[in-house]
Design a protein around this motif. Structure first.
Motif, mmCIF file in Angstrom:
data_model
loop_
_atom_site.group_PDB
_atom_site.id
_atom_site.type_symbol
_atom_site.label_atom_id
_atom_site.label_comp_id
_atom_site.label_asym_id
_atom_site.label_seq_id
_atom_site.Cartn_x
_atom_site.Cartn_y
_atom_site.Cartn_z
ATOM 1 N N VAL B 255 0.708 -1.313 -0.017
ATOM 2 C CA VAL B 255 0.019 -0.022 -0.092
ATOM 3 C C VAL B 255 0.729 1.128 0.102
ATOM 4 O O VAL B 255 1.784 1.520 0.930
ATOM 5 N N GLY B 256 0.625 2.183 -0.915
ATOM 6 C CA GLY B 256 1.205 3.437 -0.918
ATOM 7 C C GLY B 256 0.317 4.555 -1.177
ATOM 8 O O GLY B 256 -0.698 4.454 -1.950
ATOM 9 N N GLU B 257 0.473 5.525 -0.501
ATOM 10 C CA GLU B 257 -0.382 7.010 -0.958
ATOM 11 C C GLU B 257 -0.136 7.562 -2.397
ATOM 12 O O GLU B 257 -0.818 8.387 -2.841
ATOM 13 N N ALA B 258 1.163 7.098 -2.840
ATOM 14 C CA ALA B 258 1.704 8.051 -3.902
ATOM 15 C C ALA B 258 0.788 7.350 -5.311
ATOM 16 O O ALA B 258 0.027 6.247 -5.206
ATOM 17 N N TRP B 259 1.202 7.684 -6.489
ATOM 18 C CA TRP B 259 0.590 7.127 -7.681
ATOM 19 C C TRP B 259 1.010 5.922 -7.869
ATOM 20 O O TRP B 259 1.932 5.510 -7.391
ATOM 21 N N PRO B 260 0.358 5.016 -8.602
ATOM 22 C CA PRO B 260 0.582 3.626 -8.881
ATOM 23 C C PRO B 260 1.962 3.561 -9.859
ATOM 24 O O PRO B 260 2.778 2.492 -9.882
ATOM 25 N N TRP B 261 1.882 4.462 -10.666
ATOM 26 C CA TRP B 261 2.917 3.870 -12.148
ATOM 27 C C TRP B 261 4.302 4.075 -11.684
ATOM 28 O O TRP B 261 4.854 5.057 -11.263
ATOM 29 N N GLY B 262 5.153 2.866 -11.600
ATOM 30 C CA GLY B 262 6.485 2.684 -11.294
ATOM 31 C C GLY B 262 7.073 3.128 -9.999
ATOM 32 O O GLY B 262 8.053 3.698 -9.733
ATOM 33 N N GLY B 263 5.881 3.106 -8.827
ATOM 34 C CA GLY B 263 6.282 3.448 -7.843
ATOM 35 C C GLY B 263 6.887 2.661 -6.609
ATOM 36 O O GLY B 263 7.360 1.376 -7.160
ATOM 37 N N VAL B 264 6.789 2.844 -5.383
ATOM 38 C CA VAL B 264 7.351 2.141 -4.541
ATOM 39 C C VAL B 264 6.774 0.694 -4.281
ATOM 40 O O VAL B 264 7.295 -0.231 -4.198
#
Lengths: 346, 321
Positions: B255-264
């Motif tokens: 789970v991440g609060e950032a955007w999905p593309w290529g993220g953590v």
């Protein structure tokens, strides 16, 4: 850094204008000779990547290098071979970086004019040149925080670089903080192929300084005497605490952007105009006219510089190139913060 | 006596200034005003000449910090909002991040990014930029989720010789409290098991750790044990702790609060799928914000980012509940 390479007067106090001029000329001559050598190596396919020459900008450049002293900071632009040498960059640093020797300051990790020794006040530029000005600001700011005074930082930039946001932010910040920054603008009439008419709309680049509350001067960049005087005065004023200084030099780039560029876009009229004079030739004529050197002496100097360049290249050509299997592929100095997976072989 | 996440950040800076004469703080409104969020409250008064207001020039501010670091200082830079660091991005990724590799001269700058969404903040005061900085070699990216980590990791950031992007979550500033400042903490680079469980691993960081913990609490009452891994720093990313947890549970939700593309979350998924495929009993899943700018209105914002509700749904789906 100290002057150690070309001048027989290395370390000595330059006592007269004649000596100062002659010393500057010799650095210019070495820079031009070295640049010519790099151009030859490039054409022979011996250099990876680009080659960027200072042809036509040596008078301005050397004036910066000579006005600075040990403990000062210099962020050169890509045409500052003369200023680098005068500031104290070893000739081998240039050759090693162009040829990718692992014994050079960049060890094959970066090339050509992207070289320096940050701890010795010579900053290795990133390609986004305007960004270097703020780094000079930072060193000057740090010195002030530690109550170290009398230090000057010089940053060189071209006419094109003055259009970048980094330039605006950094000169404004330097003015707000009253830092001893000397901003040297080499208006060489073209940013790559773009003429100044497509770069800025103010009457003269020096007008920009007014808006920032920065002292400024213009200078004929083809005239070594004028450059020594104007740049020297700007550095002196910065050192004395008068805040940032800007010098705008009018000159013409007497080569392509890089050696890959034939530069057929340069207006022939500019080449014929006073701004198109070759500062090295102008300086040589001045030496002869003043009787400060005769033709034979200058020829001897020329041979001396050729020998220095040849020797340095011969030395570096025997040095090792980087080995990808020996390379330490780590971008952090803190070993413990490298991800463990990167340390696993294969 | 209790201390908030924001106060911990202030206290860490006060301690860094007190203990190390090389430390100074530079940023917009950080001086007498004490910062937009008061993270530097009273510091200018306590440390005269060392907590300094800057012009609104993120590029020049970060460039200045890099120069000062080269000259032996330990600057702490406050970006007023993480979102505004985009203006100084070039200095971070091309100058600070490359300096050591190019020259062997370290660049010890700490760049504080007040990050993440809060209700009503909109597209330009809510961003999470950890993934974009983590993408570049030469940077350490911290994402503390607790008061303890906010304090100790910021101190560690200042002590580290490399550039550190310190992502402090604005939602946690006031919401999160601890009884006191901790005496010690885990080192950066080590993930923390925030809650133990045997049925599902939720990997999270920053504010999402707390959403994940709420879900774990909720599902525990239904007899499902969720393990929550707090990454603490996204670079370095502690793959070993994540993998060990997945080995125990067989299921991964990241789970991440950032955007999905290529993220953590994508990075965690790639590592687990690539190196621990055999550990998985079900396809790994991830949950991120929607792929749009962060909306202003609370109704939209609440649906834009992952919340305990959407995480619980994803967890139940993954568990076949």
């Amino acid at each position: 850094m100290v002057q150690t390479v070309a001048s027989p007067k290395a370390g000595a106090v330059v006592s007269t204008f004649r000596d100062e001029y002659t010393n500057a000329f010799r650095w210019m001559l070495l820079a031009r000779t070295l640049d010519d050598k790099f151009a030859g190596l490039y054409r022979a396919g011996k250099i990876h990547g680009g080659v960027f020459l200072g042809r036509g900008q040596e008078a301005l450049s050397v004036s910066v290098g000579l006005a600075l002293r040990k403990g000062d900071v210099f962020a050169p632009l890509i045409r500052d071979q003369a200023g680098r040498l005068a500031f104290g960059e070893p000739i081998l640093d240039a050759v090693r970086t162009y040829l990718g020797s692992t014994l050079g300051p960049m060890r094959g990790r970066d090339g050509n004019i992207h070289r320096g020794r940050p701890r010795e006040g010579l900053l290795p530029m990133i390609s986004h040149l305007g960004a270097m000005i703020a780094v000079v600001n930072g060193i000057l700011f740090a010195r002030r925080l530690r109550n170290i005074s009398g230090v000057v930082g010089a940053a060189s930039i071209g006419d094109g670089g003055t259009s970048t946001g980094s330039f605006h932010e950094a000169i404004n910040l330097a003015a707000v903080e009253k830092l001893p920054l000397v901003l040297i603008v080499a208006n060489n009439q073209y940013a790559y192929s773009t003429p100044t008419s497509r770069q800025f709309a103010c009457g003269d680049l020096v007008d920009k300084a007014i808006g920032y509350g920065v002292d400024s001067q213009t200078v004929d960049g083809t005239d070594l005497s004028a450059c020594l005087e104007v740049v020297g005065e700007a550095v002196k004023r910065a050192r004395e605490g008068h805040g940032p200084q800007m010098v705008v030099a009018r000159l013409l780039r007497l080569c392509g952007h890089g050696e890959h560029d034939v530069a057929d876009y340069v207006d022939p009229k500019l080449k014929q105009s006073p701004v198109g004079r070759d500062c090295l030739k102008v300086a040589e004529e001045h030496l002869l006219q003043q009787g400060w050197a005769d033709a034979r002496t200058i020829e001897l100097w020329r041979s001396e510089m050729v020998q220095k360049a040849e020797d340095a290249v011969a030395t570096v050509q025997r040095e090792p190139a980087p080995d990808p299997y020996e390379e330490d592929w780590r971008a952090l100095s803190s070993q413990r913060l490298l991800e463990a997976r990167e340390e696993r072989p294969g | 006596m209790s201390i908030t996440y924001l106060e911990a950040i202030r206290e860490a800076q006060a301690r860094a200034l007190a203990e190390d004469p090389r430390v100074f703080i530079y940023g917009q409104d950080v001086g007498a005003f004490g910062g937009a969020f008061k993270a530097t409250k009273n510091l200018a008064e306590e440390f005269p000449g060392r907590v300094i207001d800057s012009p609104i020039s993120e590029d020049a501010i970060i460039g200045l910090a890099i120069g000062a670091a080269i000259d032996g200082m330990r600057p702490i830079i406050e970006m007023q909002f993480a979102d505004f660091s985009s203006v100084g991005f070039n200095q971070v990724i091309n100058q600070a991040a490359t300096l050591y590799w190019r020259t062997q001269v370290p660049c010890p700058v700490t760049i504080r990014l007040p990050a993440g969404g809060t209700s009503g903040s909109g597209p330009f005061h809510s961003q999470n930029m950890e993934a974009i900085y983590a993408h570049y070699p030469g940077l350490v990216v911290m994402t503390p989720a607790t008061v303890e980590d906010a304090y100790h990791m910021l101190l560690e950031a200042v002590a580290i010789d490399d550039p550190v992007i310190f992502c402090e979550h604005k939602y946690l500033y006031y919401h999160l409290k601890a009884d006191k400042l901790p005496a010690d903490a885990m080192p950066t680079g080590k993930a923390r098991i925030a809650r133990e469980g045997r049925d599902l691993t939720i990997v999270a960081y920053s504010a999402m750790v707390h959403e994940a913990l709420a879900v774990a609490e909720e599902l525990a009452s239904e007899g499902t044990e969720i393990e929550v891994v707090d990454l603490r720093s996204v670079k370095p990313l502690d793959t070993d702790t994540v993998m060990a947890s997945v080995a125990r549970t067989g299921r991964l939700l990241c789970v991440g609060e950032a955007w999905p593309w290529g993220g953590v979350t994508a990075e965690v998924m790639a590592r687990v799928a690539g190196e621990g495929f055999g550990l998985l009993d079900a396809p790994p899943q991830r949950l991120n914000a929607k792929d749009t700018p962060v909306p202003y209105h609370p109704n939209l914002w609440a649906a834009h980012r992952p919340t305990a509700r959407s995480i619980a749904t994803a967890a139940r789906n993954l568990l076949g509940l």
